[in-house]
Motif scaffolding. Structure first.
Motif, PDB file in Angstrom:
ATOM      1  N   LEU A 182     -54.242  -5.917  12.339  1.00 44.80           N
ATOM      2  CA  LEU A 182     -52.835  -6.274  12.495  1.00 44.80           C
ATOM      3  C   LEU A 182     -51.934  -5.048  12.357  1.00 44.80           C
ATOM      4  CD1 LEU A 182     -52.913  -9.609  10.448  1.00 44.80           C
ATOM      5  CD2 LEU A 182     -52.554  -9.400  12.926  1.00 44.80           C
ATOM      6  N   LYS A 183     -52.277  -4.186  11.423  1.00 43.15           N
ATOM      7  CA  LYS A 183     -51.473  -2.968  11.240  1.00 43.15           C
ATOM      8  C   LYS A 183     -51.616  -2.030  12.438  1.00 43.15           C
ATOM      9  CE  LYS A 183     -51.881  -2.903   6.230  1.00 43.15           C
ATOM     10  NZ  LYS A 183     -52.547  -2.166   5.145  1.00 43.15           N
ATOM     11  N   LEU A 184     -52.844  -1.924  12.954  1.00 44.66           N
ATOM     12  CA  LEU A 184     -53.056  -1.084  14.135  1.00 44.66           C
ATOM     13  C   LEU A 184     -52.250  -1.628  15.315  1.00 44.66           C
ATOM     14  CD1 LEU A 184     -56.902  -0.432  13.817  1.00 44.66           C
ATOM     15  CD2 LEU A 184     -55.104   1.309  13.681  1.00 44.66           C
ATOM     16  N   ALA A 185     -52.206  -2.941  15.433  1.00 44.75           N
ATOM     17  CA  ALA A 185     -51.447  -3.547  16.520  1.00 44.75           C
ATOM     18  C   ALA A 185     -49.942  -3.313  16.330  1.00 44.75           C
ATOM     19  CB  ALA A 185     -51.741  -5.041  16.602  1.00 44.75           C
ATOM     20  N   LEU A 186     -49.477  -3.446  15.112  1.00 43.31           N
ATOM     21  CA  LEU A 186     -48.041  -3.267  14.841  1.00 43.31           C
ATOM     22  C   LEU A 186     -47.568  -1.837  15.104  1.00 43.31           C
ATOM     23  CD1 LEU A 186     -46.931  -5.165  11.615  1.00 43.31           C
ATOM     24  CD2 LEU A 186     -46.095  -5.477  13.942  1.00 43.31           C
ATOM     25  N   THR A 187     -48.461  -0.872  14.932  1.00 46.00           N
ATOM     26  CA  THR A 187     -48.073   0.511  15.199  1.00 46.00           C
ATOM     27  C   THR A 187     -48.340   0.889  16.654  1.00 46.00           C
ATOM     28  OG1 THR A 187     -50.253   1.263  14.490  1.00 46.00           O
ATOM     29  CG2 THR A 187     -48.505   1.329  12.839  1.00 46.00           C
ATOM     30  N   GLY A 188     -48.904  -0.039  17.416  1.00 49.19           N
ATOM     31  CA  GLY A 188     -49.155   0.228  18.827  1.00 49.19           C
ATOM     32  C   GLY A 188     -50.468   0.956  19.084  1.00 49.19           C
ATOM     33  N   ALA A 189     -51.309   1.040  18.061  1.00 49.17           N
ATOM     34  CA  ALA A 189     -52.571   1.767  18.231  1.00 49.17           C
ATOM     35  C   ALA A 189     -53.589   0.958  19.035  1.00 49.17           C
ATOM     36  CB  ALA A 189     -53.170   2.141  16.882  1.00 49.17           C
ATOM     37  N   ILE A 190     -53.518  -0.374  18.935  1.00 48.54           N
ATOM     38  CA  ILE A 190     -54.388  -1.190  19.782  1.00 48.54           C
ATOM     39  C   ILE A 190     -53.550  -2.205  20.550  1.00 48.54           C
ATOM     40  CG2 ILE A 190     -56.497  -0.930  18.414  1.00 48.54           C
ATOM     41  CD1 ILE A 190     -55.995  -3.643  17.170  1.00 48.54           C
ATOM     42  N   LYS A 191     -54.087  -2.637  21.649  1.00 42.13           N
ATOM     43  CA  LYS A 191     -53.329  -3.539  22.524  1.00 42.13           C
ATOM     44  C   LYS A 191     -53.184  -4.919  21.893  1.00 42.13           C
ATOM     45  CE  LYS A 191     -54.405  -1.551  26.998  1.00 42.13           C
ATOM     46  NZ  LYS A 191     -55.797  -1.070  26.897  1.00 42.13           N
ATOM     47  N   ASP A 192     -52.040  -5.546  22.162  1.00 40.83           N
ATOM     48  CA  ASP A 192     -51.769  -6.881  21.622  1.00 40.83           C
ATOM     49  C   ASP A 192     -52.809  -7.890  22.061  1.00 40.83           C
ATOM     50  OD1 ASP A 192     -49.435  -5.741  20.864  1.00 40.83           O
ATOM     51  OD2 ASP A 192     -48.323  -6.524  22.586  1.00 40.83           O
ATOM     52  N   THR A 193     -53.311  -7.683  23.273  1.00 38.36           N
ATOM     53  CA  THR A 193     -54.182  -8.701  23.839  1.00 38.36           C
ATOM     54  C   THR A 193     -55.444  -8.896  23.007  1.00 38.36           C
ATOM     55  OG1 THR A 193     -54.961  -6.939  25.252  1.00 38.36           O
ATOM     56  CG2 THR A 193     -53.459  -8.508  26.246  1.00 38.36           C
ATOM     57  N   LEU A 194     -55.765  -7.886  22.191  1.00 39.87           N
ATOM     58  CA  LEU A 194     -56.958  -8.022  21.365  1.00 39.87           C
ATOM     59  C   LEU A 194     -56.709  -8.978  20.202  1.00 39.87           C
ATOM     60  CD1 LEU A 194     -58.242  -4.347  21.192  1.00 39.87           C
ATOM     61  CD2 LEU A 194     -59.161  -6.224  22.533  1.00 39.87           C
ATOM     62  N   LEU A 195     -55.452  -9.158  19.866  1.00 38.38           N
ATOM     63  CA  LEU A 195     -55.119 -10.031  18.751  1.00 38.38           C
ATOM     64  C   LEU A 195     -54.036 -10.991  19.206  1.00 38.38           C
ATOM     65  CD1 LEU A 195     -54.837  -7.349  15.941  1.00 38.38           C
ATOM     66  CD2 LEU A 195     -56.505  -9.191  15.962  1.00 38.38           C
ATOM     67  N   ASN A 196     -53.837 -12.003  18.423  1.00 33.28           N
ATOM     68  CA  ASN A 196     -52.832 -12.984  18.745  1.00 33.28           C
ATOM     69  C   ASN A 196     -51.444 -12.455  18.380  1.00 33.28           C
ATOM     70  OD1 ASN A 196     -51.020 -15.157  17.877  1.00 33.28           O
ATOM     71  ND2 ASN A 196     -52.705 -16.480  18.532  1.00 33.28           N
ATOM     72  N   LEU A 197     -50.546 -12.477  19.367  1.00 38.75           N
ATOM     73  CA  LEU A 197     -49.214 -11.898  19.160  1.00 38.75           C
ATOM     74  C   LEU A 197     -48.452 -12.589  18.027  1.00 38.75           C
ATOM     75  CD1 LEU A 197     -47.358  -9.659  20.289  1.00 38.75           C
ATOM     76  CD2 LEU A 197     -46.326 -11.386  21.756  1.00 38.75           C
ATOM     77  N   HIS A 198     -48.666 -13.894  17.903  1.00 39.59           N
ATOM     78  CA  HIS A 198     -47.996 -14.612  16.805  1.00 39.59           C
ATOM     79  C   HIS A 198     -48.479 -14.088  15.448  1.00 39.59           C
ATOM     80  CE1 HIS A 198     -46.643 -18.428  19.163  1.00 39.59           C
ATOM     81  NE2 HIS A 198     -46.303 -17.302  19.740  1.00 39.59           N
ATOM     82  N   ASP A 199     -49.790 -13.882  15.346  1.00 35.56           N
ATOM     83  CA  ASP A 199     -50.326 -13.367  14.080  1.00 35.56           C
ATOM     84  C   ASP A 199     -49.735 -11.993  13.749  1.00 35.56           C
ATOM     85  OD1 ASP A 199     -51.896 -15.587  13.902  1.00 35.56           O
ATOM     86  OD2 ASP A 199     -53.745 -14.610  14.580  1.00 35.56           O
ATOM     87  N   ILE A 200     -49.627 -11.150  14.789  1.00 36.38           N
ATOM     88  CA  ILE A 200     -49.097  -9.801  14.573  1.00 36.38           C
ATOM     89  C   ILE A 200     -47.645  -9.879  14.103  1.00 36.38           C
ATOM     90  CG2 ILE A 200     -48.654  -7.537  15.614  1.00 36.38           C
ATOM     91  CD1 ILE A 200     -50.750  -8.281  17.773  1.00 36.38           C
TER      92      ILE A 200
END
Ligand code: GDP
Length: 291
Positions: free
Chosen positions: A185-203
């Motif tokens: 989630l932190k990697l997604a929030l900083t833009g290090a990994i793509k949102d599609t790998l995780l649920n945007l609502h969770d992020i």
């Protein structure tokens, strides 16, 4: 990049091969998440090779927290430095810090009357921490790519950084931590990994909860909130109405609110944010010992 065991083995092998060519490893991490943006096996991969941890994107992180991280690494006997590769801040300090890390070795050479050659270094880190940006920055400022060096794998190019440092022009790319949901989630929030790998609502919910806890005033101010609500959905509703994230019928569109929060956290609309502190990590280490 999608990481599979084969890719990971190859990445590891590539770093291991180049280890022999360098005196020091520059381990590049994101200053906002110095734990979550490290490769989980880095210690194992680089073994006892001297290293300098570079907390990159320090411009996007909370300065006070970055100082805590520098102290955290120092307590572990690891030298670290906050830098901004984008603007080229901290570039000279990289050379000084490298000399500091290698001081004993350099002193020994001097004592023997040997004039030490330039320090050879290589950048290692997970995708998106700013490896290419840093290499370009160091290359541009200090000119002249040297040709191939005798006795060194043909394809390696070295970038001269002043007289004191030579940098391999290709970084070692390693994989991020996968096993820990919060890290993702932190990697997604900083833009290090793509949102599609995780649920945007969770992020976005993770991000919102983080802001509520750590930076409630900035959150309230940004969205003009009356209060920090007990339930996340109430905050989503309020943000949706204030920002017009609505569906045809006028109800709040939670997808749009999620996108908004994530986009604004990534683009520094809440100012500089550090998503983790050394204290969180110490707590985690304690929990793991108890288990
Ligand atoms: P790499 O995958 O590790 O090589 O990462 P890149 O060099 O491609 O950088 C990823 C993104 O981070 C790019 O959009 C860079 O412009 C940005 N970036 C790199 N360093 C910094 C920095 O120090 N500060 C800020 N704000 N952005 C940076």
């Amino acid at each position: 990049i999608q990481w599979f065991p084969g890719h990971m083995a190859k990445a590891r092998r590539q770093v291991t091969e180049k280890l022999k060519l360098v005196d020091i490893i520059f381990e590049l991490v994101d200053a906002r998440i110095p734990y979550s943006s490290r490769n989980p096996m880095i210690d194992d991969i680089i073994q006892h090779k001297p290293r300098l941890v570079l907390l990159n994107k320090a411009d996007m992180a909370d300065k006070a927290v970055t100082k805590e991280w520098v102290r955290y690494f120092e307590a572990k006997g690891v030298k670290s430095l906050a830098i901004n590769s984008h603007k080229g801040i901290g570039m000279k300090e990289i050379v000084t810090a490298s000399e500091e890390v290698l001081k004993e070795k350099l002193d020994r050479l001097k004592a023997k009357g040997v004039k030490p050659r330039a320090i050879r270094a290589m950048i290692v880190g997970i995708p998106n921490v700013g490896k290419s940006t840093l290499i370009n920055r160091l290359a541009k400022k200090n000119i002249a790519k040297t040709g191939n060096m005798p006795g060194v794998t043909k394809a390696q190019q070295w970038i001269k950084v002043g007289k004191e440092l030579e940098l391999l022009d290709t970084p070692g790319i390693l994989w991020p931590k996968f096993e820990d949901q919060e890290v993702g989630l932190k990697l997604a929030l900083t833009g290090a990994i793509k949102d599609t790998l995780l649920n945007l609502h969770d992020i976005s919910i993770y991000g919102l909860r983080f802001l509520e806890k750590e930076y409630p005033e900035r959150l309230k101010e940004r969205y003009n909130l009356d209060a920090i609500h007990e339930e996340v959905v109430e905050t989503f509703d309020e943000i949706g109405k204030r920002r017009g994230c609505l569906m045809g019928g006028g109800e709040v569109d939670y997808d749009k609110v999620s996108e908004l929060i994530v986009r604004e956290m990534r683009s520094e609309q809440f100012g500089s944010l550090s998503l983790e502190r050394p204290a969180d990590l110490l707590l985690k280490e304690q929990e793991e010992t108890v288990e």
